[in-house]
Design a protein around this motif. Structure first.
Motif, short mmCIF file in Angstrom:
data_model
loop_
_atom_site.label_atom_id
_atom_site.label_comp_id
_atom_site.label_asym_id
_atom_site.label_seq_id
_atom_site.Cartn_x
_atom_site.Cartn_y
_atom_site.Cartn_z
N ILE A 600 55.33 -4.03 23.33
CA ILE A 600 55.03 -4.69 24.60
C ILE A 600 54.41 -3.70 25.56
CG2 ILE A 600 56.01 -5.95 26.55
CD1 ILE A 600 58.13 -5.65 23.49
N LEU A 601 53.34 -4.08 26.22
CA LEU A 601 52.68 -3.24 27.22
C LEU A 601 53.22 -3.59 28.60
CD1 LEU A 601 50.52 -1.25 28.18
CD2 LEU A 601 48.86 -3.12 28.11
N LEU A 602 53.75 -2.58 29.31
CA LEU A 602 54.20 -2.74 30.69
C LEU A 602 53.38 -1.81 31.57
CD1 LEU A 602 58.10 -2.70 30.18
CD2 LEU A 602 56.57 -4.67 30.20
N SER A 603 52.64 -2.37 32.52
CA SER A 603 51.71 -1.55 33.30
C SER A 603 51.71 -1.97 34.77
CB SER A 603 50.29 -1.69 32.73
OG SER A 603 49.37 -0.99 33.52
N GLY A 604 51.36 -1.03 35.60
CA GLY A 604 51.18 -1.33 37.02
C GLY A 604 49.77 -1.81 37.32
N ASP A 605 48.89 -1.78 36.33
CA ASP A 605 47.50 -2.20 36.52
C ASP A 605 47.44 -3.72 36.68
OD1 ASP A 605 44.78 -1.95 36.78
OD2 ASP A 605 44.57 -0.69 35.00
N GLY A 624 51.18 -6.97 33.40
CA GLY A 624 50.58 -6.10 34.41
C GLY A 624 51.15 -6.34 35.79
N GLU A 625 50.64 -5.58 36.76
CA GLU A 625 51.03 -5.68 38.17
C GLU A 625 52.53 -5.47 38.34
OE1 GLU A 625 49.39 -9.11 40.06
OE2 GLU A 625 47.46 -8.90 39.06
N LEU A 626 53.07 -4.46 37.67
CA LEU A 626 54.51 -4.20 37.70
C LEU A 626 54.84 -2.98 38.54
CD1 LEU A 626 55.42 -4.72 33.92
CD2 LEU A 626 55.46 -6.41 35.76
N LEU A 627 55.76 -3.12 39.47
CA LEU A 627 56.34 -1.99 40.18
C LEU A 627 57.42 -1.37 39.28
CD1 LEU A 627 56.71 -3.56 43.72
CD2 LEU A 627 55.09 -1.78 43.06
N PRO A 628 57.91 -0.16 39.59
CA PRO A 628 58.94 0.46 38.76
C PRO A 628 60.14 -0.46 38.52
CG PRO A 628 58.08 2.07 40.27
CD PRO A 628 57.44 0.77 40.64
N GLU A 629 60.60 -1.18 39.56
CA GLU A 629 61.76 -2.06 39.39
C GLU A 629 61.44 -3.26 38.50
OE1 GLU A 629 60.27 -2.78 43.70
OE2 GLU A 629 60.42 -1.12 42.29
N ASP A 630 60.15 -3.68 38.49
CA ASP A 630 59.75 -4.78 37.60
C ASP A 630 59.84 -4.35 36.14
OD1 ASP A 630 59.12 -6.39 39.82
OD2 ASP A 630 57.11 -5.50 39.95
N LYS A 631 59.45 -3.10 35.87
CA LYS A 631 59.53 -2.59 34.50
C LYS A 631 60.99 -2.54 34.04
CE LYS A 631 55.29 0.17 34.47
NZ LYS A 631 54.68 1.47 34.16
N VAL A 632 61.90 -2.18 34.97
CA VAL A 632 63.32 -2.14 34.64
C VAL A 632 63.81 -3.53 34.23
CG1 VAL A 632 65.64 -1.80 35.59
CG2 VAL A 632 63.85 -0.13 36.08
N LYS A 633 63.37 -4.55 34.96
CA LYS A 633 63.79 -5.92 34.64
C LYS A 633 63.28 -6.35 33.26
CE LYS A 633 64.03 -7.41 39.48
NZ LYS A 633 63.40 -8.23 40.53
N ALA A 659 65.19 5.25 31.67
CA ALA A 659 66.65 5.42 31.72
C ALA A 659 67.36 4.14 31.29
CB ALA A 659 67.08 5.81 33.13
N LYS A 660 66.78 3.01 31.64
CA LYS A 660 67.39 1.72 31.28
C LYS A 660 67.24 1.43 29.78
CE LYS A 660 69.15 -0.81 33.48
NZ LYS A 660 70.61 -1.04 33.66
N ALA A 661 66.16 1.90 29.18
CA ALA A 661 65.92 1.67 27.76
C ALA A 661 66.95 2.41 26.90
CB ALA A 661 64.51 2.11 27.38
#
Length: 754
Positions: A600-605, A624-633, A659-661
């Motif tokens: 799965i690709l998780l990006s802020g782009d 895309g369009e993920l802030l750090p907390e979005d990636k954690v979710k 850290a969550k992974a």
């Protein structure tokens, strides 16, 4: 590298919001503040370190070849004033954190009381000690063989008994002292069990059986020791790639050969063609290609010139380099690698913890069974005391959990060492074992799937502003950042303009961008949401952004913020692109072949840029369009579904998600000192293929450990049953125990060939 350059990648979704839609209020933070949200990674376990009122003493020791010896050391040093003990089986060292009141000689005496011996400069070499043990066991074996021949020939004589007793004494010299030390500590170990078995056999005048028990056990211990030393040598081979000498450049320009450990930070050294670079540093003169394979596993040499960083253990090829030292020898990359592998034992795998707990219960339990086997049948059922004593002695021999206990740490260290040679650093057995269970992998975009070398492809200006004016502002602002997008903008601007402007009150706004004051005016560089928030978004901007996003560009908006009597407005859009790594597709396919079910690709782009990658790469999802907390979710959601999830990032911006992974993997350890601190696994090069190598190694290690445990337990169970049925004897019991131990060790050492 992470793609969370906050002012460039979080673009607006035109399908749902409008130009006038309210954006979340940005939280202002200065550039040097930590922009990571909510969750922060747990600090990795550190090596022992002394404070002002503590002393750290380190000993190099011999005869520490089994976890039982580590327990003995811990027991002997359990006292007031000793705060922590770290005995490392694989490096053959003992580190003790203690109060200044306890003298080093006292600690040494305590360790020596356990049969483990502290080494110093005058101590015999390991080779010398091995030769002594080998000769002792060999002579014991010859005497045993001679006694058995006489017994087979039915030559009844005192000479036969003498040969067997001398054989017992010789082999026993390697076993009995350890047993006595264990009894003094009120601890039951394998040496005690074998000693009791030998004494019991002598008591019933089975001299050949007693000699065989002690000889085979001493032989097993010797071979086990040699196997552990082989694993240690594999670690030491890493150290050999770092040279011991350096060519120091003196003030008059001449050079002097010195110890690499003596070179100080900021001193200059010269590295001639063909020489190994002795310390980490920065090239100040010369140009050459450097072979980094010994450190990173890269097959192609890397070009190095003025300003480039070079690393210890890498090989300078054709040109002479003058290098300014940036790190002491003890802090170099290769030293960190070696320390990680040596300290791996402190991070025990789940299976190793299980084995340790099992052995603590199993050994005394079998001892109780052996005693009951000796007492109950003769006392209550008319059995022969002689026969049931013999059977109980066989049970004692079988009780030795040697094969069970030693196989797991050897497997773990073999796997970790082999991966380190390939440029993959894994923080301990628990992480290596977890790698073998990974089912889903989340990856960052920039620098992971893509080159991480963005280029400005288009410049779109607004409101009569020239490209030159916009770039002057952009360069002034982005010169404060080290992110790939910022560097790409600065590089582009440097080629176009020469004038430099000064920025006042520069700050980073998490999730939106950066802002600062230039010549009394307030400017911003950021994403579409930032433009909304300050009220400078227009339909014209919306249309242009939609057009550029459809072409999969990453966007940076340069704007003049409304302030005082100035009306805010958009000055320019910078459109950037990043090329996909040529190995990314094959790497993802290899990951899936290694057993990873979902990538799965998780990006802020922006989402359109991220979605465009799915056309060229076999990704299962792209967000895309993920802030750090979005990636954690997203990681939390993946863990709910797949349990074991890995996250690849740069160890800084992606720290909360890593850290969550289950496993956090950092790309590109070379050049990034923070990566090794924030990740469970660190790849020494930006090569995604190393991830599949690590996962395959984890699966193979897990498989070998599981086989070893199963094999050792089944072997014990079979011989327990055979003994109770009367089909086993001391010979077979010792041979089975010795054979099982050697087989699982040799099986574990296969991991060195990853």
């Amino acid at each position: 590298m992470s793609s969370d350059h906050t002012h460039s990648h979080k673009n607006h979704d035109h399908g749902h919001d409008s130009c006038c839609a309210p954006a979340p209020k940005p939280v202002h933070k200065h550039a040097h503040d930590n922009c990571c949200s909510a969750e922060t990674p747990l600090a990795p376990q550190k090596a022992l370190a002394a404070s002002n009122d503590e002393i750290l003493t380190k000993f190099k020791v011999a005869n520490m070849d089994c976890p039982d010896e580590i327990k003995a050391i811990n027991e002997s040093l359990k006292m007031t004033g000793v705060f922590k003990i770290q005995a490392n089986l694989m490096s053959g060292t003992v580190e003790i954190l203690h109060s200044p009141d306890i003298h080093k000689s006292f600690l040494r005496k305590k360790i020596d009381s356990t049969v483990v011996k502290v080494l110093d400069d005058e101590s015999p070499s390991t080779i010398g000690q091995n030769q002594k043990r080998i000769w002792t066991v060999a002579i014991s074996g010859v005497l045993l063989l001679a006694g058995l021949v006489l017994q087979w020939m039915n030559v009844v004589s005192v000479f036969e008994s003498i040969l067997l007793l001398v054989s017992i004494v010789l082999s026993g010299s390697l076993v009995f002292p350890k047993a006595l030390a264990s009894i003094k500590r009120k601890y039951l170990d394998m040496n005690v069990l074998m000693t009791v078995a030998a004494i019991g056999a002598i008591a019933i005048k089975e001299y050949s059986e007693a000699a065989a028990v002690v000889f085979l056990f001493a032989l097993s211990e010797l071979l086990e020791s040699l196997s552990v030393q082989r694993a240690r040598r594999a670690i030491q081979e890493l150290l050999k790639i770092a040279p011991q000498k350096a060519l120091l450049i003196l003030e008059d320009g001449s050079t002097k050969e010195v110890e690499a450990s003596e070179v100080q930070i900021s001193q200059l050294i010269r590295v001639k063609p063909g020489d190994v670079i002795p310390v980490d540093g920065e090239v100040i003169k010369g140009h050459s290609s450097v072979n980094q394979a010994p450190l990173t596993g890269e097959s192609l040499p890397v070009e190095k010139s003025q300003g480039e960083t070079v690393y210890t253990g890498t090989i300078n090829q054709e040109g002479s380099l003058d290098v300014k030292v940036t790190k002491a020898f003890s802090d170099t990359k290769i030293s960190q690698v070696i320390k990680m592998v040596e300290e791996a034992q402190e991070h025990k795998a789940v299976s190793q913890k299980f084995v340790d707990r099992f052995a603590e219960i199993y050994t005394p339990a079998v001892l109780v069974v052996a005693i009951l086997t000796f007492l109950i049948p003769p006392a209550f059922f008319g059995g022969s005391w002689h026969d049931w004593l013999y059977k109980s002695l066989v049970l004692l021999v079988i009780a030795c959990p040697c094969a069970l206990v030693i196989s797991t740490p050897v497997s773990i260290v073999s796997g970790l060492t082999a991966l380190a040679r390939r440029g993959v650093l894994v923080k301990g057995g628990v992480v290596l074992e977890s790698l073998g269970k990974i089912k889903a992998l989340a990856v960052d975009k920039t620098g992971t799937l893509t080159e991480g070398k963005l280029k400005v492809e288009k410049v779109v200006t607004f409101n009569s502003f020239s490209e030159k004016q916009a770039l002057e502002i952009a360069r002034a602002m982005e010169s404060h950042s080290t992110h790939p997008i910022a560097q790409a903008i600065v590089t582009y601007a440097d080629d176009k303009i020469t004038e430099k402007k000064i920025v006042d009150r520069f700050s980073t706004i998490t999730g939106f961008g950066v802002e600062g004051i230039i010549e009394g005016h307030s400017y911003l560089l950021g994403n579409h949401r930032f433009a909304h928030d300050v009220g400078i978004c227009t339909p014209e901007l919306e249309n242009k952004l939609r057009e550029l996003e459809d072409e999969a560009y990453s966007i940076v908006i340069i704007g003049h913020k409304p302030h005082d009597n100035c009306k805010g407005e958009v000055l320019c859009i910078l459109a950037l692109k990043d090329a996909i790594r040529k190995e990314s597709k094959d790497s993802i396919l290899e990951l899936k072949a290694s057993g990873v079910e979902r990538v799965i690709l998780l990006s802020g782009d922006n989402q359109k840029t991220v979605s465009s990658l799915t056309k060229d790469l076999p990704l299962d999802e792209a967000h895309g369009e993920l802030l750090p907390e979005d990636k954690v979710k997203h990681i939390e959601s993946l863990k709910t579904k797949y349990q074991s999830v890995a996250m690849i990032g740069d160890g800084i911006n992606d720290a909360p998600a890593m850290a969550k992974a289950s496993i956090g993997i950092a790309m590109g350890f070379v050049g990034s000192d923070t990566a090794i601190e924030t990740s469970d696994v660190t790849l020494m090069t930006d090569d995604l293929k190393q991830v599949s190598t690590a996962i395959k190694a984890g699966r193979r290690t897990l498989s070998i450990i599981q086989f070893n445990i199963f094999f050792a337990l089944v072997t014990k169970a079979i011989f327990l049953v055979l003994t109770l049925l009367g089909y086993s004897n001391l010979w077979l019991a010792v041979a089975a125990d010795t054979g099982a131990a050697l087989l699982v060790i040799l099986n574990s050492l296969r991991l060195l060939r990853i």
